[in-house]
Design a protein around this motif. Structure first.
Motif, PDB file in Angstrom:
ATOM      1  N   ASN A  53       0.853  -1.183   0.000  1.00 51.13           N
ATOM      2  CA  ASN A  53       0.000   0.000   0.000  1.00 51.13           C
ATOM      3  C   ASN A  53       0.889   1.233   0.000  1.00 51.13           C
ATOM      4  O   ASN A  53       1.923   1.261   0.677  1.00 51.13           O
ATOM      5  CB  ASN A  53      -0.931   0.005   1.210  1.00 51.13           C
ATOM      6  CG  ASN A  53      -2.085  -0.969   1.049  1.00 51.13           C
ATOM      7  OD1 ASN A  53      -3.106  -0.646   0.443  1.00 51.13           O
ATOM      8  ND2 ASN A  53      -1.925  -2.182   1.576  1.00 51.13           N
ATOM      9  N   ASP A  54       0.484   2.255  -0.748  1.00 49.46           N
ATOM     10  CA  ASP A  54       1.360   3.398  -0.992  1.00 49.46           C
ATOM     11  C   ASP A  54       1.336   4.448   0.105  1.00 49.46           C
ATOM     12  O   ASP A  54       2.332   5.137   0.326  1.00 49.46           O
ATOM     13  CB  ASP A  54       0.979   4.067  -2.322  1.00 49.46           C
ATOM     14  CG  ASP A  54       1.165   3.128  -3.500  1.00 49.46           C
ATOM     15  OD1 ASP A  54       2.114   2.323  -3.467  1.00 49.46           O
ATOM     16  OD2 ASP A  54       0.351   3.197  -4.447  1.00 49.46           O
ATOM     17  N   THR A  55       0.213   4.603   0.784  1.00 50.48           N
ATOM     18  CA  THR A  55       0.099   5.689   1.761  1.00 50.48           C
ATOM     19  C   THR A  55      -0.247   5.133   3.144  1.00 50.48           C
ATOM     20  O   THR A  55      -0.782   4.027   3.271  1.00 50.48           O
ATOM     21  CB  THR A  55      -0.988   6.695   1.340  1.00 50.48           C
ATOM     22  OG1 THR A  55      -2.274   6.057   1.431  1.00 50.48           O
ATOM     23  CG2 THR A  55      -0.757   7.177  -0.081  1.00 50.48           C
ATOM     24  N   GLN A  58      -3.960   4.333   3.463  1.00 50.98           N
ATOM     25  CA  GLN A  58      -4.338   3.028   2.920  1.00 50.98           C
ATOM     26  C   GLN A  58      -3.960   1.902   3.874  1.00 50.98           C
ATOM     27  O   GLN A  58      -4.737   0.963   4.094  1.00 50.98           O
ATOM     28  CB  GLN A  58      -3.660   2.825   1.564  1.00 50.98           C
ATOM     29  CG  GLN A  58      -4.159   3.745   0.477  1.00 50.98           C
ATOM     30  CD  GLN A  58      -3.314   3.655  -0.788  1.00 50.98           C
ATOM     31  OE1 GLN A  58      -2.209   3.128  -0.775  1.00 50.98           O
ATOM     32  NE2 GLN A  58      -3.841   4.180  -1.888  1.00 50.98           N
ATOM     33  N   TYR A 185     -11.906   3.124   0.800  1.00 52.53           N
ATOM     34  CA  TYR A 185     -10.634   3.171   0.072  1.00 52.53           C
ATOM     35  C   TYR A 185     -10.740   4.053  -1.166  1.00 52.53           C
ATOM     36  O   TYR A 185      -9.865   4.894  -1.425  1.00 52.53           O
ATOM     37  CB  TYR A 185     -10.223   1.753  -0.328  1.00 52.53           C
ATOM     38  CG  TYR A 185      -8.902   1.671  -1.051  1.00 52.53           C
ATOM     39  CD1 TYR A 185      -7.710   1.519  -0.347  1.00 52.53           C
ATOM     40  CD2 TYR A 185      -8.838   1.716  -2.454  1.00 52.53           C
ATOM     41  CE1 TYR A 185      -6.488   1.448  -1.010  1.00 52.53           C
ATOM     42  CE2 TYR A 185      -7.638   1.634  -3.123  1.00 52.53           C
ATOM     43  CZ  TYR A 185      -6.456   1.501  -2.405  1.00 52.53           C
ATOM     44  OH  TYR A 185      -5.261   1.426  -3.057  1.00 52.53           O
ATOM     45  N   TYR A 186     -11.799   3.887  -1.918  1.00 50.04           N
ATOM     46  CA  TYR A 186     -11.933   4.643  -3.161  1.00 50.04           C
ATOM     47  C   TYR A 186     -12.414   6.068  -2.943  1.00 50.04           C
ATOM     48  O   TYR A 186     -12.533   6.835  -3.907  1.00 50.04           O
ATOM     49  CB  TYR A 186     -12.852   3.906  -4.131  1.00 50.04           C
ATOM     50  CG  TYR A 186     -12.210   2.653  -4.684  1.00 50.04           C
ATOM     51  CD1 TYR A 186     -10.973   2.708  -5.321  1.00 50.04           C
ATOM     52  CD2 TYR A 186     -12.825   1.412  -4.551  1.00 50.04           C
ATOM     53  CE1 TYR A 186     -10.366   1.569  -5.817  1.00 50.04           C
ATOM     54  CE2 TYR A 186     -12.227   0.261  -5.056  1.00 50.04           C
ATOM     55  CZ  TYR A 186     -10.996   0.352  -5.682  1.00 50.04           C
ATOM     56  OH  TYR A 186     -10.387  -0.785  -6.175  1.00 50.04           O
ATOM     57  N   PHE A 188     -10.491   8.067  -1.286  1.00 49.64           N
ATOM     58  CA  PHE A 188      -9.252   8.850  -1.348  1.00 49.64           C
ATOM     59  C   PHE A 188      -8.167   8.198  -2.203  1.00 49.64           C
ATOM     60  O   PHE A 188      -7.033   8.673  -2.247  1.00 49.64           O
ATOM     61  CB  PHE A 188      -8.700   9.101   0.063  1.00 49.64           C
ATOM     62  CG  PHE A 188      -8.463   7.861   0.872  1.00 49.64           C
ATOM     63  CD1 PHE A 188      -7.330   7.088   0.688  1.00 49.64           C
ATOM     64  CD2 PHE A 188      -9.387   7.462   1.837  1.00 49.64           C
ATOM     65  CE1 PHE A 188      -7.116   5.955   1.441  1.00 49.64           C
ATOM     66  CE2 PHE A 188      -9.164   6.320   2.599  1.00 49.64           C
ATOM     67  CZ  PHE A 188      -8.026   5.562   2.397  1.00 49.64           C
ATOM     68  N   SER A 189      -8.496   7.121  -2.917  1.00 49.71           N
ATOM     69  CA  SER A 189      -7.508   6.459  -3.765  1.00 49.71           C
ATOM     70  C   SER A 189      -8.086   6.236  -5.157  1.00 49.71           C
ATOM     71  O   SER A 189      -9.286   5.980  -5.303  1.00 49.71           O
ATOM     72  CB  SER A 189      -7.104   5.112  -3.169  1.00 49.71           C
ATOM     73  OG  SER A 189      -6.503   5.274  -1.902  1.00 49.71           O
ATOM     74  N   ARG A 191      -8.946   4.391  -8.731  1.00 44.14           N
ATOM     75  CA  ARG A 191      -9.284   3.019  -9.114  1.00 44.14           C
ATOM     76  C   ARG A 191      -8.244   2.521 -10.123  1.00 44.14           C
ATOM     77  O   ARG A 191      -8.200   3.000 -11.257  1.00 44.14           O
ATOM     78  CB  ARG A 191     -10.686   2.952  -9.715  1.00 44.14           C
ATOM     79  CG  ARG A 191     -11.785   3.192  -8.698  1.00 44.14           C
ATOM     80  CD  ARG A 191     -13.153   3.140  -9.355  1.00 44.14           C
ATOM     81  NE  ARG A 191     -14.219   3.322  -8.382  1.00 44.14           N
ATOM     82  CZ  ARG A 191     -14.836   2.337  -7.738  1.00 44.14           C
ATOM     83  NH1 ARG A 191     -14.475   1.082  -7.988  1.00 44.14           N
ATOM     84  NH2 ARG A 191     -15.783   2.578  -6.865  1.00 44.14           N
TER      85      ARG A 191
END
Length: 230
Positions: A53-55, A58, A185-186, A188-189, A191
């Motif tokens: 996960n990048d952040t 997340q 999740y979607y 702030f991230s 798709r």
């Protein structure tokens, strides 16, 4: 709750899974049913989540949703349903306990219906399986949960209907938490659909999934080795 109609089937199925004349299998079951045995697997799952996960948002969302799966499953099973239903565990049932095999040192004064082990492990397993989307990871995680269920039957801690109800509740909790996770999740991230031989379609590296699977295998080997030297 009246278990009389299903009790004969419950007892018959339990005698099929319960106990053996093998001290080796006894020790394997005792080791595998202990939550501390699986700490390395939990660490491997944490590694998988953090690395893929990048952040921090997340990562924290994933961890919190996984923990909520366990908390909800445990609270409903142990804090609400078990006291309300009040079903004795097989090894505590005054009528049935002398007909099953038990392992020295294994006991619990808690009630039997429904299984917290089954609901906790399966809710977490299903949540993670839906999250990772790897066939290998799914087989491993579901197998891990079912292995824990087997230990509860083998040790006389639960009837099969306790396990089945726990699995159904765990499946419900895990599925709901996954859809809640996706919704949040979607928010702030972006798709992203991964198309790669190195990643699952949700972006988890197969090499990191392999690490988790290796830890699972080594944990099983630890249980076997511990039983051999016991």
């Amino acid at each position: 709750m009246d278990f009389t109609p299903i009790l004969p089937i419950d007892q018959w199925l339990l005698t099929f899974f319960n106990g053996s004349d093998s001290l080796f299998i006894d020790q394997v079951a005792v080791t595998l049913t202990d939550g501390l045995t699986w700490v390395p697997l939990y660490v491997a799952v944490l590694f998988l989540v953090v690395k893929n996960n990048d952040t921090m948002a997340q990562i924290m969302l994933t961890i919190v949703c996984a923990l909520v799966c366990v908390v909800i499953s445990s609270t409903v099973a142990d804090g609400i349903v078990k006291p309300l239903v009040g079903r004795p565990r097989p090894l505590n049932d005054p009528v049935f306990k002398d007909t099953i095999d038990t392992v020295a040192g294994m006991f619990s004064r808690q009630y039997s219906f429904f299984s917290g082990h089954a609901s906790n492990t399966f809710s977490l397993a299903l949540f993670l399986a839906l999250l990772i989307r790897s066939r290998l990871a799914t087989c491993l995680l579901v197998g891990w949960s079912l292995l824990n269920c087997w230990t509860r039957l083998y040790l006389g801690m639960h009837y099969p209907s306790d396990i089945l109800a726990g699995l159904l509740w765990g499946a419900f909790v895990g599925t709901v938490m996954y859809h809640l996770y996706r919704y949040l999740y979607y928010r702030f991230s972006p798709r992203i659909s991964y198309v790669s031989s190195q990643y699952t379609r949700t972006g988890y590296a197969y090499s990191d999934v392999d690490v988790m699977c290796s830890v699972f295998v080594f944990t099983l080997l630890y249980a076997v080795m511990k039983a051999l030297v016991h």
